[in-house]
Design a protein around this motif. Structure first.
Motif, PDB file in Angstrom:
ATOM      1  N   ALA A 261       0.830  -1.206   0.000  1.00  0.00           N
ATOM      2  CA  ALA A 261       0.000   0.000   0.000  1.00  0.00           C
ATOM      3  C   ALA A 261       0.867   1.260   0.000  1.00  0.00           C
ATOM      4  O   ALA A 261       0.588   2.223  -0.735  1.00  0.00           O
ATOM      5  CB  ALA A 261      -0.933  -0.021   1.207  1.00  0.00           C
ATOM      6  N   TYR A 262       1.918   1.258   0.822  1.00  0.00           N
ATOM      7  CA  TYR A 262       2.772   2.450   0.894  1.00  0.00           C
ATOM      8  C   TYR A 262       3.539   2.657  -0.417  1.00  0.00           C
ATOM      9  O   TYR A 262       3.744   3.797  -0.846  1.00  0.00           O
ATOM     10  CB  TYR A 262       3.746   2.329   2.057  1.00  0.00           C
ATOM     11  N   ASP A 263       3.937   1.560  -1.064  1.00  0.00           N
ATOM     12  CA  ASP A 263       4.615   1.678  -2.361  1.00  0.00           C
ATOM     13  C   ASP A 263       3.706   2.348  -3.385  1.00  0.00           C
ATOM     14  O   ASP A 263       4.179   3.081  -4.266  1.00  0.00           O
ATOM     15  CB  ASP A 263       5.041   0.300  -2.863  1.00  0.00           C
ATOM     16  N   MET A 264       2.389   2.080  -3.297  1.00  0.00           N
ATOM     17  CA  MET A 264       1.448   2.728  -4.212  1.00  0.00           C
ATOM     18  C   MET A 264       1.429   4.238  -3.985  1.00  0.00           C
ATOM     19  O   MET A 264       1.334   5.019  -4.947  1.00  0.00           O
ATOM     20  CB  MET A 264       0.050   2.143  -4.025  1.00  0.00           C
ATOM     21  N   LEU A 265       1.528   4.651  -2.736  1.00  0.00           N
ATOM     22  CA  LEU A 265       1.579   6.089  -2.449  1.00  0.00           C
ATOM     23  C   LEU A 265       2.863   6.705  -2.980  1.00  0.00           C
ATOM     24  O   LEU A 265       2.864   7.835  -3.500  1.00  0.00           O
ATOM     25  CB  LEU A 265       1.475   6.324  -0.943  1.00  0.00           C
ATOM     26  N   VAL A 266       3.963   5.990  -2.862  1.00  0.00           N
ATOM     27  CA  VAL A 266       5.247   6.499  -3.356  1.00  0.00           C
ATOM     28  C   VAL A 266       5.191   6.675  -4.868  1.00  0.00           C
ATOM     29  O   VAL A 266       5.681   7.674  -5.421  1.00  0.00           O
ATOM     30  CB  VAL A 266       6.386   5.551  -2.944  1.00  0.00           C
ATOM     31  N   LEU A 267       4.573   5.706  -5.584  1.00  0.00           N
ATOM     32  CA  LEU A 267       4.456   5.809  -7.038  1.00  0.00           C
ATOM     33  C   LEU A 267       3.612   7.010  -7.449  1.00  0.00           C
ATOM     34  O   LEU A 267       3.823   7.594  -8.518  1.00  0.00           O
ATOM     35  CB  LEU A 267       3.850   4.520  -7.611  1.00  0.00           C
ATOM     36  N   LYS A 268       2.663   7.384  -6.590  1.00  0.00           N
ATOM     37  CA  LYS A 268       1.834   8.553  -6.868  1.00  0.00           C
ATOM     38  C   LYS A 268       2.522   9.859  -6.432  1.00  0.00           C
ATOM     39  O   LYS A 268       1.954  10.943  -6.607  1.00  0.00           O
ATOM     40  CB  LYS A 268       0.503   8.425  -6.117  1.00  0.00           C
ATOM     41  N   SER A 269       3.704   9.728  -5.814  1.00  0.00           N
ATOM     42  CA  SER A 269       4.437  10.885  -5.269  1.00  0.00           C
ATOM     43  C   SER A 269       3.675  11.543  -4.134  1.00  0.00           C
ATOM     44  O   SER A 269       3.774  12.756  -3.909  1.00  0.00           O
ATOM     45  CB  SER A 269       4.742  11.911  -6.376  1.00  0.00           C
ATOM     46  N   TRP A 270       2.880  10.738  -3.427  1.00  0.00           N
ATOM     47  CA  TRP A 270       2.131  11.247  -2.284  1.00  0.00           C
ATOM     48  C   TRP A 270       2.864  10.988  -0.965  1.00  0.00           C
ATOM     49  O   TRP A 270       2.373  11.376   0.103  1.00  0.00           O
ATOM     50  CB  TRP A 270       0.750  10.592  -2.210  1.00  0.00           C
ATOM     51  N   ALA A 271       4.009  10.319  -1.022  1.00  0.00           N
ATOM     52  CA  ALA A 271       4.763  10.009   0.195  1.00  0.00           C
ATOM     53  C   ALA A 271       6.220   9.801  -0.177  1.00  0.00           C
ATOM     54  O   ALA A 271       6.560   9.512  -1.323  1.00  0.00           O
ATOM     55  CB  ALA A 271       4.190   8.760   0.880  1.00  0.00           C
ATOM     56  N   ASP A 272       7.081  10.013   0.827  1.00  0.00           N
ATOM     57  CA  ASP A 272       8.505   9.766   0.616  1.00  0.00           C
ATOM     58  C   ASP A 272       8.769   8.265   0.578  1.00  0.00           C
ATOM     59  O   ASP A 272       8.101   7.488   1.274  1.00  0.00           O
ATOM     60  CB  ASP A 272       9.323  10.395   1.738  1.00  0.00           C
TER      61      ASP A 272
END
Length: 663
Positions: A261-272
């Motif tokens: 789930a966190y990797d998906m946020l990283v791909l969206k540039s929504w998280a470091d």
């Protein structure tokens, strides 16, 4: 006179003109004859050779317009890369070779040999995948428009195996001109299957989907399920109702671990990015200068705490990416929505598909229950046939006949012997039934006279003696017929199955055995309730002393009853042999179930035996449904159930009054 002469000249001139016109037309026809099929093909040689989808359709139309018998064959050969051309004159041909050195050339129209060539003298025409698909659609259209109903049927069969979106328009055209009602029904069903997936009209798709709500065909579910395919999505806003299958929670759903789930946020540039230990190690190694990283010697970085401290300093200096903490990761995950989004863009289509699949699943579940019940009844009818003879002998005489299974085996072998002399399988089965009854009836009478009659009221000795007889009969069967399984062939009209729908079906052999069981139930009921033998049998069963005082010979009744029970076992052997292997061990496979049926149903009672067979058959099939790969476990659970059942109903479902009940 002048008028007559003028009219005559006009007629002559008209006839001369007609003759000249006819002569001109004939000459023109001879000078400009209709082009042959080969000429039509050769006229489009460059386009056929090049094989472009953009230029192929006019060629296909021209070839089909010839209405030549070779047109379909040409298109098939073009599609399957079976066309070649001779380099010398660019003539398109088909070829055949055996030794791959000399190629035999065939004419396209007549399929006659027109010469030979080497591999260097000819070249293969290889259409690409797009052109082959176009040719396939054109072939389907021409075949569905054929005047030959067999060709249309074969084409529809081929189309149903691998339908394409391009076939939708072809099917609609074919339906409009089809006059065969059965073909129209099949075409319409296939057209609806394609419509619900590929039509651009949403209302047409929904109508097609809803029309299958009562259709249990596997092909329907195979085309409905892809409409509900999903993909994993993440969004900062809640998804629109009807466009997603479910909301997911990271760490709680198996398909969505926290790191995914966190990797998906990283791909969206929504998280470091979450920095792994391996990534930290590579970063530290890249910053080593003179055996130091910044102010710290490398030799001091022998613990993870020391390495983390150096990495934190690099982050402060802007020389390394920041590593988010566990709390930051959790906070980032809680601020977004993870869900399974349908690939289908139309919410109305999704709703219709879900509703239709739900209705189908309900009908499938009901059909599976009915099918399971029918399987249970089928098994119950087999158990009833195998056990009814034992129920009679056990109920009347109280004899535990362990050789009952061998009488079943003898009946099956009797049917096999009859078929060796009567090759008509229907007639042989009709003859085998009374023959098996006669053979096993006499065998039962002989066994009662020679063994059983001397052991009445001695159940242990009777059990051991009949068990010894069963072993002897098995060995005798091996000596006569060998150990190899013998076939008992059913008539052709018993092949296949009675198919009610795609879920419910039962083999015709099982149907025949069920009917045979019902017939014998009626015959036994009539014999025991409406004949003198039945009256005497029931009298001996209930009170042998009183029956004897009334002039009934219990010894004779016991003999006939034992023979009757053995004869019925022989008939059961013929029925069982139609679907089971006929070997010397055939009877041993059913002796345990026969005893269970008799004990559970009620000793000596026909209706009790029927009830016991129904309960055991349906219950065993139900247990097998939970564990279909392990029938031995199902039988084990059945025995455990029967042991528990007997504790509460020791006399069976329908207890018999009289001597058997007292015993």
């Amino acid at each position: 006179m002048f008028r007559i002469l003028a009219a005559f000249l006009v007629v002559v001139l008209l006839q001369t003109g007609f003759a000249a016109s006819s002569l001109f037309a004939q000459t023109t026809e001879e000078l400009d004859p209709m082009p042959s099929f080969q000429d039509v093909v050769q006229a489009h040689f460059s386009k056929i050779k090049r094989g472009s989808v953009k230029t192929a359709q006019p060629v296909i139309d021209a070839i089909q317009a010839t209405d030549h018998p070779a047109a379909s064959a040409f298109l098939k050969n073009w599609q399957s890369k079976a066309l070649w051309y001779r380099k010398a004159d660019e003539r398109i041909v088909t070829v055949k070779t055996d030794d791959k050195k000399t190629y035999i050339l065939f004419d396209l129209a007549s399929n006659e040999v027109i010469g030979q060539a080497t591999k260097k003298e000819i070249k293969q025409i290889k259409p690409n995948s797009g052109l082959r698909a176009l040719l396939g659609a054109s072939l389907v259209a021409s075949q569905l428009a054929s005047n030959d109903p067999n060709l249309r049927r074969e084409s529809l069969d081929s189309l149903a195996r691998d339908p394409k979106p391009s076939h939708l328009a072809i099917l609609r055209t074919a339906i409009a001109r089809e006059n065969d009602s059965m073909l129209v029904e099949r075409m319409t069903r296939l057209e609806r299957l394609l419509t619900m997936q590929h039509d651009e009209d949403i209302e047409a798709r929904i109508s097609a989907i809803e029309s299958f709500s009562d259709d249990l065909g596997l092909d329907v579910r195979a085309r409905l399920n892809p409409i509900l395919k999903t993909r994993l999505m993440v969004s900062k806003t809640a998804p629109t109702e009807g466009t997603y299958a479910r909301i997911l929670k990271p760490g709680y759903d198996v398909i969505l671990p926290i790191n995914t789930a966190y990797d998906m946020l990283v791909l969206k540039s929504w998280a470091d990015p979450d920095i792994t230990l391996d990534h930290k190690k590579r970063t530290l190694v890249s910053r080593i200068e003179n055996d130091r990283i910044g102010e710290r010697p490398v030799a001091e970085l022998d613990t993870q705490e020391a390495r983390d401290a150096v990495y934190s300093q690099l982050v402060k200096d802007g020389l390394a990416p920041r590593d988010p903490s566990d709390k930051e990761i959790q906070d980032a995950l809680e601020g977004v929505f993870f869900y399974e989004e349908y690939l289908e863009p139309s919410a109305d289509v999704i709703a219709a598909t879900r509703s239709t699949l739900s209705a189908i699943q309900t009908r499938v579940a009901l059909s599976e229950a009915i099918d399971l019940f029918l399987d249970g009844l089928s098994l119950a009818s087999i158990f009833f046939l195998a056990a009814i003879g034992l129920a009679i002998t056990f109920g009347v005489m109280g004899v535990i006949n362990m050789a009952h299974g061998e009488f079943i085996m003898m009946g099956a072998y009797t049917g096999y012997v009859v078929q060796q002399f009567v090759t008509n399988y229907t007639l042989s089965i009709l003859l085998a039934i009374p023959a098996a009854f006669g053979v096993t009836f006499l065998a039962g009478v002989a066994m009662e006279r020679l063994v059983v009659r001397h052991l009445y009221h001695r159940p242990l000795e009777t059990l051991l003696a009949t068990f010894g007889v069963s072993i002897a009969l098995q060995q005798l069967a091996k000596n006569i017929f060998g150990t190899q399984a013998r076939p008992l062939t059913s008539p052709n009209w018993l092949d296949g199955a009675l198919v009610i729908n795609d879920v419910i079906s039962i083999s015709w052999i099982r149907v025949a055995i069920f009917c045979l069981s019902a017939l014998f139930l009626a015959m036994l009921w009539f014999t025991l309730n409406k004949t003198r033998l039945g009256l005497e049998t029931r009298a001996v069963t209930q009170n042998p002393r009183m029956a004897s005082s009334m002039g009934i010979n219990p010894d004779r009744i016991n003999m006939l009853t034992f023979g009757l029970g053995s004869g019925i076992a022989g008939i059961a052997g013929v029925a069982i042999g139609l679907f089971a292997k006929v070997t010397s061990e055939l009877g041993s496979d059913y002796i345990v179930q026969s005893f269970m049926t008799v004990v559970v149903g009620g000793v000596g009672n026909i209706w009790g035996t029927l009830a016991g067979a129904a309960m055991i058959g349906i219950l065993q099939k139900g247990i097998e449904w939970f564990n279909p790969s392990n029938t031995l476990a199902a039988q084990t659970f059945m025995i455990v159930f029967i042991i528990i059942f007997i504790q509460f109903k020791p006399r069976g479902i329908i207890a018999l009054k009289g001597r058997a009940a007292g015993d």
